[in-house]
Design a protein around this motif. Structure first.
Motif, PDB file in Angstrom:
ATOM      1  N   GLY A   1       0.791  -1.215   0.000  1.00 39.20           N
ATOM      2  CA  GLY A   1       0.000   0.000   0.000  1.00 39.20           C
ATOM      3  C   GLY A   1       0.828   1.273   0.000  1.00 39.20           C
ATOM      4  N   ASN A   2       2.147   1.165   0.111  1.00 40.48           N
ATOM      5  CA  ASN A   2       2.963   2.366   0.154  1.00 40.48           C
ATOM      6  C   ASN A   2       3.799   2.554  -1.113  1.00 40.48           C
ATOM      7  OD1 ASN A   2       4.742   0.306   0.474  1.00 40.48           O
ATOM      8  ND2 ASN A   2       5.772   1.130   2.261  1.00 40.48           N
ATOM      9  N   GLU A   3       3.519   1.815  -2.154  1.00 46.06           N
ATOM     10  CA  GLU A   3       4.311   1.902  -3.369  1.00 46.06           C
ATOM     11  C   GLU A   3       4.182   3.273  -4.024  1.00 46.06           C
ATOM     12  OE1 GLU A   3       2.283  -0.604  -2.711  1.00 46.06           O
ATOM     13  OE2 GLU A   3       3.641  -2.299  -2.525  1.00 46.06           O
ATOM     14  N   ARG A   4       2.991   3.838  -4.019  1.00 46.38           N
ATOM     15  CA  ARG A   4       2.775   5.132  -4.647  1.00 46.38           C
ATOM     16  C   ARG A   4       3.540   6.216  -3.885  1.00 46.38           C
ATOM     17  NH1 ARG A   4      -3.157   6.247  -6.084  1.00 46.38           N
ATOM     18  NH2 ARG A   4      -2.632   4.516  -7.416  1.00 46.38           N
ATOM     19  N   ALA A   5       3.549   6.166  -2.566  1.00 43.52           N
ATOM     20  CA  ALA A   5       4.253   7.159  -1.762  1.00 43.52           C
ATOM     21  C   ALA A   5       5.763   7.046  -1.963  1.00 43.52           C
ATOM     22  CB  ALA A   5       3.908   6.983  -0.284  1.00 43.52           C
ATOM     23  N   GLY A   6       6.261   5.869  -2.210  1.00 45.88           N
ATOM     24  CA  GLY A   6       7.688   5.669  -2.407  1.00 45.88           C
ATOM     25  C   GLY A   6       8.215   6.325  -3.665  1.00 45.88           C
ATOM     26  N   LYS A   7       7.378   6.477  -4.672  1.00 45.91           N
ATOM     27  CA  LYS A   7       7.807   7.126  -5.912  1.00 45.91           C
ATOM     28  C   LYS A   7       8.137   8.592  -5.701  1.00 45.91           C
ATOM     29  CE  LYS A   7       5.250   4.155  -9.051  1.00 45.91           C
ATOM     30  NZ  LYS A   7       4.163   4.096 -10.039  1.00 45.91           N
ATOM     31  N   ALA A   8       7.511   9.229  -4.721  1.00 46.39           N
ATOM     32  CA  ALA A   8       7.724  10.643  -4.470  1.00 46.39           C
ATOM     33  C   ALA A   8       8.914  10.906  -3.555  1.00 46.39           C
ATOM     34  CB  ALA A   8       6.464  11.246  -3.854  1.00 46.39           C
ATOM     35  N   HIS A   9       9.526   9.893  -3.023  1.00 47.65           N
ATOM     36  CA  HIS A   9      10.655  10.059  -2.112  1.00 47.65           C
ATOM     37  C   HIS A   9      11.840  10.654  -2.870  1.00 47.65           C
ATOM     38  CE1 HIS A   9      13.878   9.100   0.675  1.00 47.65           C
ATOM     39  NE2 HIS A   9      12.930   9.046   1.602  1.00 47.65           N
ATOM     40  N   PRO A  10      12.596  11.554  -2.235  1.00 50.35           N
ATOM     41  CA  PRO A  10      13.717  12.212  -2.934  1.00 50.35           C
ATOM     42  C   PRO A  10      14.742  11.249  -3.529  1.00 50.35           C
ATOM     43  CG  PRO A  10      13.268  13.303  -0.863  1.00 50.35           C
ATOM     44  CD  PRO A  10      12.385  12.087  -0.908  1.00 50.35           C
TER      45      PRO A  10
ATOM     46  N   SER B   1      14.132   8.461  -4.867  1.00 49.27           N
ATOM     47  CA  SER B   1      13.524   7.765  -6.006  1.00 49.27           C
ATOM     48  C   SER B   1      13.326   8.673  -7.214  1.00 49.27           C
ATOM     49  CB  SER B   1      12.171   7.184  -5.602  1.00 49.27           C
ATOM     50  OG  SER B   1      12.327   6.280  -4.549  1.00 49.27           O
ATOM     51  N   ARG B   2      13.525   9.949  -7.046  1.00 47.49           N
ATOM     52  CA  ARG B   2      13.288  10.886  -8.147  1.00 47.49           C
ATOM     53  C   ARG B   2      14.432  10.851  -9.131  1.00 47.49           C
ATOM     54  NH1 ARG B   2      10.975  16.426  -6.281  1.00 47.49           N
ATOM     55  NH2 ARG B   2      11.126  16.584  -8.516  1.00 47.49           N
ATOM     56  N   ARG B   3      14.118  10.758 -10.404  1.00 47.46           N
ATOM     57  CA  ARG B   3      15.130  10.654 -11.457  1.00 47.46           C
ATOM     58  C   ARG B   3      15.851  11.974 -11.716  1.00 47.46           C
ATOM     59  NH1 ARG B   3      17.344   6.067 -12.732  1.00 47.46           N
ATOM     60  NH2 ARG B   3      15.988   4.583 -13.723  1.00 47.46           N
TER      61      ARG B   3
END
Length: 77
Positions: free
Chosen positions: A60-69, A71-73
């Motif tokens: 349930g936290n996969e979407r929030a993980g994309k916004a983590h600094p 994880s940002r490309r």
């Protein structure tokens, strides 16, 4: 809406339960874990129970993980 787990199957071999996903062995349950699984699989959703038993399910936290600094490309230069 999250995607439901699929592709799991299980086989009882004596006192062990072998859980497979798409034909490949994913986990083996023995003893009390196997007994608990067999009791729960009759009353619940077998695909979800097998996903949880193998640890292969969404938390349930996969979407929030994309916004983590980290994880940002655009920050990776």
């Amino acid at each position: 809406m999250s995607k439901l787990p699929s592709g799991f199957s299980y086989e009882v071999q004596g006192k062990t339960v072998v859980i497979s996903r798409y034909g490949k062995r994913a986990s083996v349950l023995r003893g009390s874990a196997a007994n608990r699984f067999l009791g729960e699989v009759e009353s619940g959703d077998p695909q979800e129970l097998m996903a949880r038993a193998t640890g292969n399910y969404k938390h349930g936290n996969e979407r929030a993980g994309k916004a983590h600094p980290r994880s940002r490309r655009d920050d990776c230069r």
